[in-house]
Design a protein around this motif. Structure first.
Motif, PDB file in Angstrom:
ATOM      1  N   GLN A  81       0.832  -1.194   0.000  1.00 54.22           N
ATOM      2  CA  GLN A  81       0.000   0.000   0.000  1.00 54.22           C
ATOM      3  C   GLN A  81       0.869   1.247   0.000  1.00 54.22           C
ATOM      4  O   GLN A  81       1.745   1.404   0.842  1.00 54.22           O
ATOM      5  CB  GLN A  81      -0.904   0.022   1.229  1.00 54.22           C
ATOM      6  N   SER A  82       0.627   2.136  -0.952  1.00 52.31           N
ATOM      7  CA  SER A  82       1.373   3.389  -1.024  1.00 52.31           C
ATOM      8  C   SER A  82       0.892   4.351   0.062  1.00 52.31           C
ATOM      9  O   SER A  82      -0.312   4.579   0.209  1.00 52.31           O
ATOM     10  CB  SER A  82       1.186   4.044  -2.392  1.00 52.31           C
ATOM     11  N   ILE A  83       1.821   4.926   0.801  1.00 53.38           N
ATOM     12  CA  ILE A  83       1.441   5.870   1.854  1.00 53.38           C
ATOM     13  C   ILE A  83       0.902   7.172   1.267  1.00 53.38           C
ATOM     14  O   ILE A  83       0.248   7.939   1.970  1.00 53.38           O
ATOM     15  CB  ILE A  83       2.610   6.174   2.805  1.00 53.38           C
ATOM     16  N   TYR A 121       5.349  13.090  -4.006  1.00 54.74           N
ATOM     17  CA  TYR A 121       6.546  12.389  -3.513  1.00 54.74           C
ATOM     18  C   TYR A 121       7.584  13.390  -3.015  1.00 54.74           C
ATOM     19  O   TYR A 121       8.195  14.116  -3.799  1.00 54.74           O
ATOM     20  CB  TYR A 121       7.126  11.544  -4.642  1.00 54.74           C
ATOM     21  N   ARG A 122       7.763  13.452  -1.704  1.00 55.57           N
ATOM     22  CA  ARG A 122       8.746  14.334  -1.073  1.00 55.57           C
ATOM     23  C   ARG A 122       9.309  13.640   0.155  1.00 55.57           C
ATOM     24  O   ARG A 122       8.560  13.050   0.924  1.00 55.57           O
ATOM     25  CB  ARG A 122       8.117  15.664  -0.611  1.00 55.57           C
ATOM     26  N   ARG A 123      10.597  13.724   0.352  1.00 55.88           N
ATOM     27  CA  ARG A 123      11.235  13.232   1.571  1.00 55.88           C
ATOM     28  C   ARG A 123      10.590  11.913   2.020  1.00 55.88           C
ATOM     29  O   ARG A 123       9.950  11.845   3.067  1.00 55.88           O
ATOM     30  CB  ARG A 123      11.143  14.279   2.673  1.00 55.88           C
ATOM     31  N   PRO A 124      10.747  10.859   1.233  1.00 53.95           N
ATOM     32  CA  PRO A 124       9.997   9.617   1.477  1.00 53.95           C
ATOM     33  C   PRO A 124      10.250   9.002   2.851  1.00 53.95           C
ATOM     34  O   PRO A 124       9.310   8.480   3.472  1.00 53.95           O
ATOM     35  CB  PRO A 124      10.453   8.699   0.343  1.00 53.95           C
ATOM     36  N   VAL A 129       7.968   7.887   8.300  1.00 54.71           N
ATOM     37  CA  VAL A 129       7.989   8.044   9.760  1.00 54.71           C
ATOM     38  C   VAL A 129       6.712   8.726  10.238  1.00 54.71           C
ATOM     39  O   VAL A 129       6.087   8.298  11.218  1.00 54.71           O
ATOM     40  CB  VAL A 129       9.235   8.846  10.193  1.00 54.71           C
ATOM     41  N   ASP A 130       6.307   9.773   9.544  1.00 59.04           N
ATOM     42  CA  ASP A 130       5.074  10.477   9.917  1.00 59.04           C
ATOM     43  C   ASP A 130       3.861   9.559   9.807  1.00 59.04           C
ATOM     44  O   ASP A 130       2.950   9.598  10.651  1.00 59.04           O
ATOM     45  CB  ASP A 130       4.877  11.707   9.029  1.00 59.04           C
ATOM     46  N   ALA A 134       1.287   8.327  12.799  1.00 59.60           N
ATOM     47  CA  ALA A 134      -0.174   8.454  12.744  1.00 59.60           C
ATOM     48  C   ALA A 134      -0.850   7.107  13.004  1.00 59.60           C
ATOM     49  O   ALA A 134      -1.884   7.043  13.684  1.00 59.60           O
ATOM     50  CB  ALA A 134      -0.595   9.025  11.398  1.00 59.60           C
ATOM     51  N   LEU A 135      -0.289   6.037  12.481  1.00 58.78           N
ATOM     52  CA  LEU A 135      -0.848   4.710  12.745  1.00 58.78           C
ATOM     53  C   LEU A 135      -0.726   4.355  14.226  1.00 58.78           C
ATOM     54  O   LEU A 135      -1.653   3.778  14.818  1.00 58.78           O
ATOM     55  CB  LEU A 135      -0.148   3.657  11.895  1.00 58.78           C
TER      56      LEU A 135
END
Length: 296
Positions: A81-83, A121-124, A129-130, A134-135
């Motif tokens: 699953q893509s974040i 797509y930025r700072r993957p 981590v973010d 959240a999870l």
């Protein structure tokens, strides 16, 4: 054994997913008319002895539901699953709802996808981590998720913030390095591709048909460069050396030996993807039956 509950290490998860699973884009569908077909295929995979299936095509929780409902113990995982495609809050809510009715049957595989496929797509690494933060806040246990980790930093994150890693399109040598970084406890479940064809030219041609897309994605090519391949290996659809490192093809003994090589390098579970000349979203059920037989 289809229960991945528990966060006290990956032991229960390893037992639940077993040694071999099936990775398939075809098992993930948006078409309600295919629900019965997918359910029937999942039930057969369980009967054949596979303990887990991995859904390709950036699936999410809802894509796993019909497969879980059609089986009694099969672990259904997102692979991956893509974040960027699904927000953490929605994922967590769907996860919690599925847990109420079918506890311990779903494994959340997460990845950062690729810059050419994702506008935002930025700072993957930071984004992952973010997402994990959240999870955590929403109550999704770390022991119920794995990351599509290729490089060292993401593998370390898989070790520290998840139950382990599900690397895609990597070599046996990558598995050995991943195990060293993860340590003994986390789940290491690489995907590998199989072409059930003994003719070298035909098998490699089939493999290149699938490989072409991935050779345009730097996340994969940069990782492969770290393992001794060169830019020349990426030309003309991939060198024979590259194809043979990323695809198992040949007779049953050769394919069995390649899959077992991942285990010998440190994999706990190998997710096997059948590659053939048919549509990408087909269900190669005859091939799955042959795999089940050769992996007994």
């Amino acid at each position: 054994m289809g229960d991945v509950t528990g966060t006290d290490g990956a032991g229960p998860l390893k037992e639940a997913v077993g040694r071999h699973g099936i990775w398939s884009v075809g098992l993930r569908s948006e078409d309600p008319a295919r629900r019965g077909e997918l359910a029937d295929a999942a039930a057969e995979l369980e009967e054949l002895g596979f303990d887990a299936v991995w859904l390709g095509g950036s699936p999410t929780v809802r894509h796993a539901v019909p497969l879980i409902e059609a089986t009694s113990r099969l672990v259904v995982a997102t692979g991956i699953q893509s974040i960027w495609q699904y927000e953490a809050a929605g994922t967590a809510a769907a996860f919690g709802e599925l847990e109420k009715g079918r506890p311990g049957r779903f494994l959340l595989g997460l990845g950062v996808s690729h810059a050419r496929m994702t506008e935002q797509y930025r700072r993957p690494y930071s984004a992952m981590v973010d997402y994990l933060d959240a999870l955590d806040a929403a109550g999704v246990p770390a022991g119920r998720r794995v990351l599509a980790a290729l490089g060292p930093k993401m593998l370390e994150l898989s070790r520290d913030r998840a139950a382990g890693s599900h690397p895609y399109l990597m070599t046996v040598e990558h598995t050995a390095v991943a195990r060293e970084i993860l340590g003994a406890a986390p789940l290491l479940a690489p995907e590998t591709k199989v072409v059930l064809d003994t003719d070298p030219d035909r098998a490699r041609t089939t493999a290149r048909g699938t490989l072409a897309l991935y050779l345009t994605l730097p996340n994969y090519t940069n990782s492969l460069l770290r393992f001794g391949f060169t830019e020349d290996d990426f030309a003309d659809g991939g060198s024979d050396r590259l194809v043979d490192a990323l695809f198992a093809w040949g007779d049953d003994d050769r394919i069995r030996e390649r899959i077992e090589a991942f285990h010998a390098a440190g994999a706990d579970h190998v997710a096997v993807q059948v590659v053939d000349a048919g549509p990408r979203d087909a269900l190669p059920r005859a091939a799955w039956r042959r795999l089940a037989e050769l992996l007994r």
